[in-house]
Design an enzyme around this catalytic site. Structure first.
Site: not given
Ligand code: DGJ
Length: 856
Positions: A603, A605, A675
């Site tokens: 993932k 980010d 989120d």
């Molecule tokens: C933002 C992401 O959208 C969340 O799902 C998670 O991975 C956090 N960052 C972790 O810091």
């Protein structure tokens, strides 16, 4: 005797007064159907009203009789010597009529007769055609209307260089169609040599369009509206005048590439409008190349990827704004005079407040199953601008990188390629538009679009930063027991001098935390694999906390403005990817992490945007390159990752949906839309994302957000790319059973939901219920979803897209505990009946949902 082959016909019998190797071709021998006339039809060897050609008492045996306004275009291939004729007003008009005769070569006026009136003697024309590819003969009305303007091109002859190539009369205006199955962008070359575009949905014009209709208009030479291109040339000239040069077409499989070549009339600047056509999908990808052949640096002040024109009547725009945890909020509005701008000026994570995807509907507000709609989606993860310039008579949609503070310098020989704009057309509303776009995306827009997506369990919502090896491995057995296929370890696994135990430290220090994970990541992956699950990892390669070893060592590696106090977001800064050392650092960390044995998923980010866009690396006169060069370096990194780790699945995430576009998605398998995983919020949000993105790419995890019933949350997640973010250890056995049932059902239907066609049935926004269905490509199977958002009654849900003649067995999957069977449970019904009568779902109370399979 000479033979001239033209337009597939052999002209015999005219004894030309050939000179040397050349050949004289009478105008009258060409295909005169291509010649326009303001009244009646053009005649060969006769005046417009059928009498012999006569000007001021003189009779001509051959020539062409026409009527103002008239136009003929002849392709002469650069092989003609000259054009000669006697022109004037035919005697059939008496003393009436007045006109002007004009000869053009490749859009440039070569000769004008001046005003000729009825009774005036004929005027002799003799025009050198050396190098001319297209000869154009025009008759204009002389400024007093076209009444009695009987115009003769008497004794008109084109003299060719040799007897092999013959001139050919072609359509009066060169039309360059860019066409898919039911969509066309019609470009047309005007008398002035410029390229024009007819408004989307309207046919090509029979006259040079007015200047506002120029395709890809340029600033500084007569165009007064929002330009697509604005250039400062090497000598400081701020105007650009692009003339049409030609078109190139090439086909590869189901795709066709069209490149329209334009060139500045006074500077060696080439602009190429490129289109990749996916005919069956009605999808067009469009981008522009700007090539500097000047002998000095030029500056691009504005360089749109697309600048399409639309008729303004009834034109509606649907666009999507939002913020963290509230992404993709739709607005539909009628476009009115003035410029409506959707944009972003925040560089990375550029879509936090709005997505560069929109829908233009040409027949009023958009509908699911009727009306002409065009989706636009800019494949660019950086600052973007989509400007809808309503000028009264038309609307131009200019989309591309945001010109804001982004002047881009091109050295001699350099080429600027814009991001790609993706257009998807439908004459039958939004549903069809999305199905086209989803099919295109599975084939071209995402990685491995035809591979199944695994059921995933993420620890973020379950543990946050609070975990160690034991706690994570403790989640594995319950995960396996309910059917999880892939475990994703989120943020918090790294940093030693500054452990990443919260979001204030450690970002940038990518060594596993020795306290939490004494033996690193590999044992975590091994434990997952031993249980038959895959293992994935969270990374945020572009960022750094000031409290990190990385920042201590390289404070000059971050994006910042000198002399300004550092501004933090989520206590972090963005690394300056324009700097080669940063590119190498980020690549190394990605390579090291993804090379850990057993890691097959990541993932990626990105949790802040740019607020102080300064690069300590770029030169003072290159600071405005930061926005674009950052994105190019990022794409290079993403591309390398996808290439070097072809088997590693990637999720595109940016603190939720802060970076969702097809520019980045082509290196990824899916994206994290928000989120906010509250299923009540997700039902409309996933609906809105699905206009542009296929459900297999829309990650949807079951969490405790909103504290909704778990069965409802599971069913909502099952309608997209299903995953979970739950502490399974803490879950009651009833809730675990609901999750296990959902996973089992999802595995049964995912071939249909991930690869099938989506039909949006009942719009959930401000509604009591939302409903969707998916149909497999062969129409043998379908899945119907109903999401009850408020208390209501169990009205039938009517699926669409089924095979009317096929029998389907109806079965509810993962029925909620205590709920009665649906009336059609286990029964067989034809597709026609199901679409007509619908399926009564098992849900009627708020926050209940139902998923029904229709199978052979
Ligand atoms: C933002 C992401 O959208 C969340 O799902 C998670 O991975 C956090 N960052 C972790 O810091």
């Amino acid at each position: 005797m000479r033979f001239f082959a033209y337009a597939g016909v052999v002209a015999l019998g005219w004894l030309g007064a050939a000179t040397g190797l050349g050949g004289d071709v009478p105008l009258a021998s060409l295909d005169l159907k291509q010649m326009t006339a303001g009244w009646s039809v053009t005649k060969a060897n006769a005046g417009i009203n059928g009498t012999p050609l006569r000007i001021a008492g003189h009779t001509y045996n051959q020539g062409v009789g026409t009527h103002a306004a008239s136009r003929l275009r002849v392709q002469v291939y650069g092989k003609a010597q000259k054009f000669t004729a006697q022109v004037g007003i035919d005697e059939s008009a008496g003393k009436n009529g007045s006109a002007e005769f004009i000869v053009q070569g490749d859009g440039v006026v070569l000769w004008r007769s001046g005003l000729l009136k009825g009774g005036d003697p004929a005027k002799a024309v003799s025009v050198d055609l050396a190098g001319v590819k297209f000869l154009t003969l025009l008759v204009e009305d002389g400024g007093d209307g076209s009444s009695h303007d009987h115009a003769d091109w008497a004794d008109a002859v084109i003299t060719m260089n040799d007897g092999v190539i013959a001139p050919v009369a072609v359509a009066p205006y060169e039309v360059v169609p860019v066409q898919t199955k039911s969509f066309a962008l019609n470009f047309q070359v005007g008398d002035d040599g410029r390229l024009y575009q007819t408004q989307v949905g309207t046919p090509a014009k029979s006259a040079t369009p007015p200047r506002p209709e120029e395709a890809y208009p340029q600033a500084g030479d007569g165009y007064i509206w929002e330009p697509a291109l604005q250039v400062v040339h090497a000598d400081g000239n701020t105007s650009t005048t692009l003339k049409y040069q030609g078109v190139m077409r090439a086909s590869t499989g189901a795709q066709e590439r069209v490149s329209i070549q334009l060139r500045d009339a006074a500077y060696p600047l080439d602009v190429i409008l490129n289109f990749r056509l996916h005919a069956e999908r009605d999808v067009i990808e469009q981008w522009v190349e700007i090539r500097n052949h000047e002998n000095g640096e030029i500056t691009l002040e504005r360089m749109a990827s697309a600048a399409l024109l639309f008729a303004p009547q009834n034109l509606y725009l649907t666009h999507f704004s939002g913020d963290w945890a509230a992404e993709m909020q739709p607005t539909t509005e009628r476009l009115t005079p003035g410029t409506k701008i959707l944009d972003s000026k925040i560089g990375v994570r550029a879509h936090q407040f709005g997505n560069p995807s929109f829908v233009l509907s040409l027949d009023g507000p958009p509908l699911e199953n009727s009306g002409r709609v065009l989706a636009g989606s800019l494949a660019w993860s950086g600052s973007f601008q989509c400007a809808f310039d309503h000028q009264g008579g038309q609307v131009r949609a200019l989309c591309g990188v945001n010109p804001f503070a982004s002047a881009y310098h091109l050295k001699p020989g350099e080429i600027f390629t814009t991001p790609t704009m993706i257009w998807a057309w439908s004459t039958n509303g939004l549903g069809n538009m999305s199905r086209h776009l989803h099919a295109w995306a599975r084939e071209n827009g995402l990685r491995d679009g035809h591979e199944p997506r695994a059921v995933l369990l993420n620890n973020w919502e379950a543990t946050g930063f609070d975990f160690d090896f034991k706690r994570i491995v403790g989640l594995y057995d319950p995960a396996k027991a309910i059917g999880t296929e892939l475990f994703l370890l989120d943020d918090g696994w790294f940093g030693n001098k500054y452990p990443r135990v919260d979001d204030r430290a450690g970002l940038g220090d990518w060594a596993p935390n020795r306290q939490r994970l004494p033996d690193g990541l590999a044992p975590l992956a091994t434990e997952a694999i031993q249980r038959g699950m895959r293992f994935g990892i969270w990374i945020e390669p572009e960022m750094v906390n000031p409290k990190s070893e990385l920042f201590e060592q390289h404070p000059d590696w971050v994006i910042r403005q000198p002399k300004r106090e550092l501004e933090l977001q989520r206590t972090q800064l963005t690394l300056d990817l324009t700097r080669p050392e940063v590119q190498a650092f980020e690549w190394d960390l990605i390579k090291n992490i993804l090379s850990v044995p057993g890691i097959t998923y990541a993932k990626w980010d990105c949790n802040r945007y740019l607020t102080q866009p300064g690069s300590p690396y770029l030169a003072a006169n290159r600071q405005s390159h930061l926005w674009i060069d950052y994105m190019r370096a990022l794409y290079a990194l993403m591309e390398k990752t996808a290439k070097e780790f072809p088997k590693t699945e990637l999720m595109l995430c940016s603190g939720g949906g802060g970076r969702v576009d097809y520019g980045a998605l082509k290196y990824f398998h899916e994206f994290w839309p928000s989120d906010n995983t509250d299923p009540v919020v997700r039902v409309p949000m996933q609906w809105d994302y699905s206009y542009f993105f296929p459900p297999l790419a829309i990650a949807s995890h079951v969490t405790h957000w909103g504290n909704r019933p778990l069965h409802f949350a599971c069913t909502v997640a099952m309608s997209a790319r299903f995953g979970m973010d739950l502490d399974l250890v803490k879950l009651s056995s009833e809730d675990r059973a609901i999750c296990a049932g959902a996973i089992q059902a999802y595995k049964q239907i995912r071939e249909v939901t991930q690869q099938g066609n989506l039909y949006r049935l009942e719009r959930p926004h401000d509604a009591v219920r939302g409903a969707l269905n998916f149909v497999s490509q062969d129409r043998a199977r379908a899945v119907v979803f109903a999401f009850q958002l408020k208390d209501g009654v169990a009205l039938p849900v009517k699926p669409q897209g089924l095979d009317p003649n096929r029998q389907y067995t109806v079965r509810e999957l993962n029925r909620a505990p205590g709920r009665a069977a649906i009336p059609l449970e286990g029964k067989k019904r034809s597709g026609a009946e199901l679409m007509r009568e619908g399926v009564v779902p098992s849900c009627a109370k708020a926050l209940t949902a139902c998923v029904v399979e229709l199978a052979p």
